[in-house]
Design an enzyme around this catalytic site. Structure first.
Site, PDB file in Angstrom:
ATOM      1  N   VAL A 195      -2.415  -7.815  -3.213  1.00 19.15           N
ATOM      2  CA  VAL A 195      -2.309  -8.184  -1.465  1.00 19.15           C
ATOM      3  C   VAL A 195      -3.842  -9.440  -1.979  1.00 19.15           C
ATOM      4  CG1 VAL A 195      -0.689  -6.381  -0.546  1.00 19.15           C
ATOM      5  CG2 VAL A 195      -2.769  -5.949  -0.327  1.00 19.15           C
TER       6      VAL A 195
ATOM      7  N   ALA B 201     -10.986  -7.385  10.981  1.00 24.28           N
ATOM      8  CA  ALA B 201      -9.181  -7.475  10.635  1.00 24.28           C
ATOM      9  C   ALA B 201      -8.422  -6.799  11.514  1.00 24.28           C
ATOM     10  CB  ALA B 201      -9.643  -7.232   9.189  1.00 24.28           C
ATOM     11  N   LYS B 202      -8.585  -5.925  11.684  1.00 21.23           N
ATOM     12  CA  LYS B 202      -7.777  -5.595  11.984  1.00 21.23           C
ATOM     13  C   LYS B 202      -7.431  -5.235  13.842  1.00 21.23           C
ATOM     14  CE  LYS B 202      -6.821  -1.950   9.554  1.00 21.23           C
ATOM     15  NZ  LYS B 202      -5.703  -1.799   8.871  1.00 21.23           N
TER      16      LYS B 202
ATOM     17  N   ARG C  46      -0.082   5.412  -2.118  1.00 21.95           N
ATOM     18  CA  ARG C  46      -0.122   6.050  -1.561  1.00 21.95           C
ATOM     19  C   ARG C  46      -0.248   6.659   0.479  1.00 21.95           C
ATOM     20  NH1 ARG C  46      -6.069   6.386  -2.781  1.00 21.95           N
ATOM     21  NH2 ARG C  46      -7.213   6.051  -1.232  1.00 21.95           N
TER      22      ARG C  46
ATOM     23  N   GLY D  18       1.068  -1.355   0.031  1.00 22.15           N
ATOM     24  CA  GLY D  18      -0.084   0.365   0.492  1.00 22.15           C
ATOM     25  C   GLY D  18       1.444   1.590   0.333  1.00 22.15           C
ATOM     26  N   ALA D  19       1.626   1.154  -0.609  1.00 23.43           N
ATOM     27  CA  ALA D  19       3.057   2.509  -0.483  1.00 23.43           C
ATOM     28  C   ALA D  19       2.423   3.391  -1.625  1.00 23.43           C
ATOM     29  CB  ALA D  19       4.492   1.766  -0.832  1.00 23.43           C
TER      30      ALA D  19
ATOM     31  N   TYR E  70     -13.874  -4.519   8.820  1.00 27.51           N
ATOM     32  CA  TYR E  70     -13.234  -3.687   9.412  1.00 27.51           C
ATOM     33  C   TYR E  70     -11.737  -3.258  10.641  1.00 27.51           C
ATOM     34  CZ  TYR E  70      -9.212   0.547   9.149  1.00 27.51           C
ATOM     35  OH  TYR E  70      -8.448   0.917   9.222  1.00 27.51           O
TER      36      TYR E  70
HETATM   37  P1  NAD Z   1      -5.190   4.377   1.644  1.00 30.17           P
HETATM   38  O1  NAD Z   1      -6.184   4.537   0.953  1.00 30.17           O
HETATM   39  O2  NAD Z   1      -4.846   5.972   1.105  1.00 30.17           O
HETATM   40  O3  NAD Z   1      -4.479   3.883   0.812  1.00 30.17           O
HETATM   41  C1  NAD Z   1      -4.443   2.522   1.133  1.00 30.17           C
HETATM   42  C2  NAD Z   1      -3.173   1.872   0.154  1.00 30.17           C
HETATM   43  O4  NAD Z   1      -3.058   0.648   0.018  1.00 30.17           O
HETATM   44  C3  NAD Z   1      -3.086   2.596  -1.554  1.00 30.17           C
HETATM   45  O5  NAD Z   1      -1.596   2.725  -1.915  1.00 30.17           O
HETATM   46  C4  NAD Z   1      -3.506   1.426  -2.382  1.00 30.17           C
HETATM   47  O6  NAD Z   1      -3.526   1.480  -3.450  1.00 30.17           O
HETATM   48  C5  NAD Z   1      -3.564  -0.041  -1.355  1.00 30.17           C
HETATM   49  N1  NAD Z   1      -3.967  -0.834  -1.756  1.00 30.17           N
HETATM   50  C6  NAD Z   1      -5.593  -1.069  -1.321  1.00 30.17           C
HETATM   51  N2  NAD Z   1      -6.560  -2.497  -1.646  1.00 30.17           N
HETATM   52  C7  NAD Z   1      -4.900  -3.160  -1.716  1.00 30.17           C
HETATM   53  C8  NAD Z   1      -4.586  -4.493  -2.304  1.00 30.17           C
HETATM   54  N3  NAD Z   1      -5.663  -4.883  -2.667  1.00 30.17           N
HETATM   55  N4  NAD Z   1      -3.584  -4.671  -3.119  1.00 30.17           N
HETATM   56  C9  NAD Z   1      -2.867  -4.005  -3.204  1.00 30.17           C
HETATM   57  N5  NAD Z   1      -2.495  -2.763  -2.524  1.00 30.17           N
HETATM   58  C10 NAD Z   1      -3.719  -2.524  -1.785  1.00 30.17           C
HETATM   59  O7  NAD Z   1      -5.259   3.957   2.945  1.00 30.17           O
HETATM   60  P2  NAD Z   1      -4.595   4.908   4.632  1.00 30.17           P
HETATM   61  O8  NAD Z   1      -5.090   5.872   4.979  1.00 30.17           O
HETATM   62  O9  NAD Z   1      -3.086   5.321   3.877  1.00 30.17           O
HETATM   63  O10 NAD Z   1      -4.019   3.991   5.178  1.00 30.17           O
HETATM   64  C11 NAD Z   1      -3.212   2.383   5.434  1.00 30.17           C
HETATM   65  C12 NAD Z   1      -3.468   1.808   6.574  1.00 30.17           C
HETATM   66  O11 NAD Z   1      -3.313   2.565   7.737  1.00 30.17           O
HETATM   67  C13 NAD Z   1      -4.167   0.461   5.775  1.00 30.17           C
HETATM   68  O12 NAD Z   1      -4.061  -0.261   6.345  1.00 30.17           O
HETATM   69  C14 NAD Z   1      -5.472   1.488   7.262  1.00 30.17           C
HETATM   70  O13 NAD Z   1      -6.582   0.554   7.312  1.00 30.17           O
HETATM   71  C15 NAD Z   1      -4.773   1.903   8.128  1.00 30.17           C
HETATM   72  N6  NAD Z   1      -5.403   2.818   9.282  1.00 30.17           N
HETATM   73  C16 NAD Z   1      -5.782   4.432   8.629  1.00 30.17           C
HETATM   74  C17 NAD Z   1      -6.232   5.302   9.375  1.00 30.17           C
HETATM   75  C18 NAD Z   1      -6.182   6.637   8.835  1.00 30.17           C
HETATM   76  O14 NAD Z   1      -6.958   7.327   9.441  1.00 30.17           O
HETATM   77  N7  NAD Z   1      -6.281   6.630   7.294  1.00 30.17           N
HETATM   78  C19 NAD Z   1      -6.499   4.467   9.853  1.00 30.17           C
HETATM   79  C20 NAD Z   1      -6.150   3.769  11.129  1.00 30.17           C
HETATM   80  C21 NAD Z   1      -5.629   2.766  10.708  1.00 30.17           C
END
Ligand code: NAD
Length: 246
Positions: free
Chosen positions: A63, A157-158, A15, A12-13, A154
């Site tokens: 993934v 999973a978490k 963005r 998920g690199a 969610y």
């Molecule tokens: P985001 O949606 O901005 O980015 C997610 C990234 O994961 C993207 O690059 C996307 O292309 C990639 N991705 C999604 N599904 C995929 C797949 N099947 N295969 C490969 N890549 C995939 O999300 P974010 O806000 O940067 O969150 C990143 C992580 O942090 C996530 O696991 C999210 O659950 C967790 N998180 C985020 C927050 C928040 O407030 N943003 C809070 C708690 C946890």
């Protein structure tokens, strides 16, 4: 923070939090493998790291597809000889109240957020153990600790990631491979931008620091957990949430 010529794979690199983690590690001299579903986004991140003097490649891998992850991991291990740091960060949300949640939304969130970590850690973790050095950081969420209405899939999973990580920590400990969880609260990314203004306001009231976090707040802590200096920290959950889940 000390990093001795390490190679890291971040999922998920493309963005958000994953991009910030990849850039933060690259700035410390770590070689990066940037994984995302979207080839353009992880490609742009790898190009930017390289342009800034770092070392990075991009790989478009879904993934949530276990066999694809295992095949990709085997190829990457041949190409890079060893991968020292694994950050399972890719994640999605498919929110809805339980009564209306489809099985498809349940399964896609479990596969993307939880089963992905199983496949990557199994494929890359054992070579780390053989090498007697490794770091695994799984990006969970405060939803996995506190629960959150509308996020049964969610938060399951978490929360699953936390139990998974603690077990990995115990299994890998004697081989000098650590496994920890970073559980962000509300961080300003495209994921939270999907929340409407009213929800964002209500959430902010609930955060003791009265603001969303930034991606770098997560990246700094994650890099520390991957450094030499964090060698005696394993099986822990670090909430980074402005005090929300105290
Ligand atoms: P985001 O949606 O901005 O980015 C997610 C990234 O994961 C993207 O690059 C996307 O292309 C990639 N991705 C999604 N599904 C995929 C797949 N099947 N295969 C490969 N890549 C995939 O999300 P974010 O806000 O940067 O969150 C990143 C992580 O942090 C996530 O696991 C999210 O659950 C967790 N998180 C985020 C927050 C928040 O407030 N943003 C809070 C708690 C946890």
């Amino acid at each position: 923070m000390t990093f001795n010529d390490r190679t890291a794979l971040v999922t998920g690199a493309g963005r958000g939090i994953g991009k910030a983690i990849a850039e933060n590690l690259a700035a410390k001299g770590v070689k990066l493998i940037c994984v995302s579903k979207n080839p353009d986004s992880c490609g742009a991140v790898a190009d930017a790291i390289t342009a800034a003097g770092g070392s990075a490649v991009a790989r478009a891998i879904d993934v949530s597809d276990g066999p694809a992850v295992e095949a990709a991991a085997a190829d990457l291990l041949k190409e890079f000889k060893q991968i020292d740091i694994l950050i399972n960060n890719a994640g999605i949300t498919r929110d809805g109240l339980l009564a209306r949640m489809s099985e498809e939304d349940w399964n896609s969130v479990i596969q993307t957020n939880l089963s992905s970590a199983f496949h990557w850690t199994k494929a890359i973790g054992w070579p780390m153990c053989r090498n007697r050095w490794g770091r695994v950081v799984n990006i969970s969420s405060v939803s996995g600790i506190m629960g959150n209405a509308g996020q049964a899939n969610y938060s399951a999973a978490k929360a699953g990631l936390i139990g998974f990580t603690k077990t990995v920590a115990k299994e890998f400990a004697r081989r000098n491979v650590t496994a920890n969880v970073v559980a962000p609260g509300f961080i300003q990314t495209d994921m939270t931008a999907e929340l409407n203004e009213e929800v964002q306001k209500a959430v902010t009231e609930f955060i003791p620091m009265r603001r969303f976090g930034q991606v770098d707040d997560i990246a700094h802590a994650t890099s520390f957990l991957c450094s030499e200096e964090a060698s005696y920290i394993t099986g822990q959950v670090f909430t980074i949430d402005g005090g929300m889940a105290m």
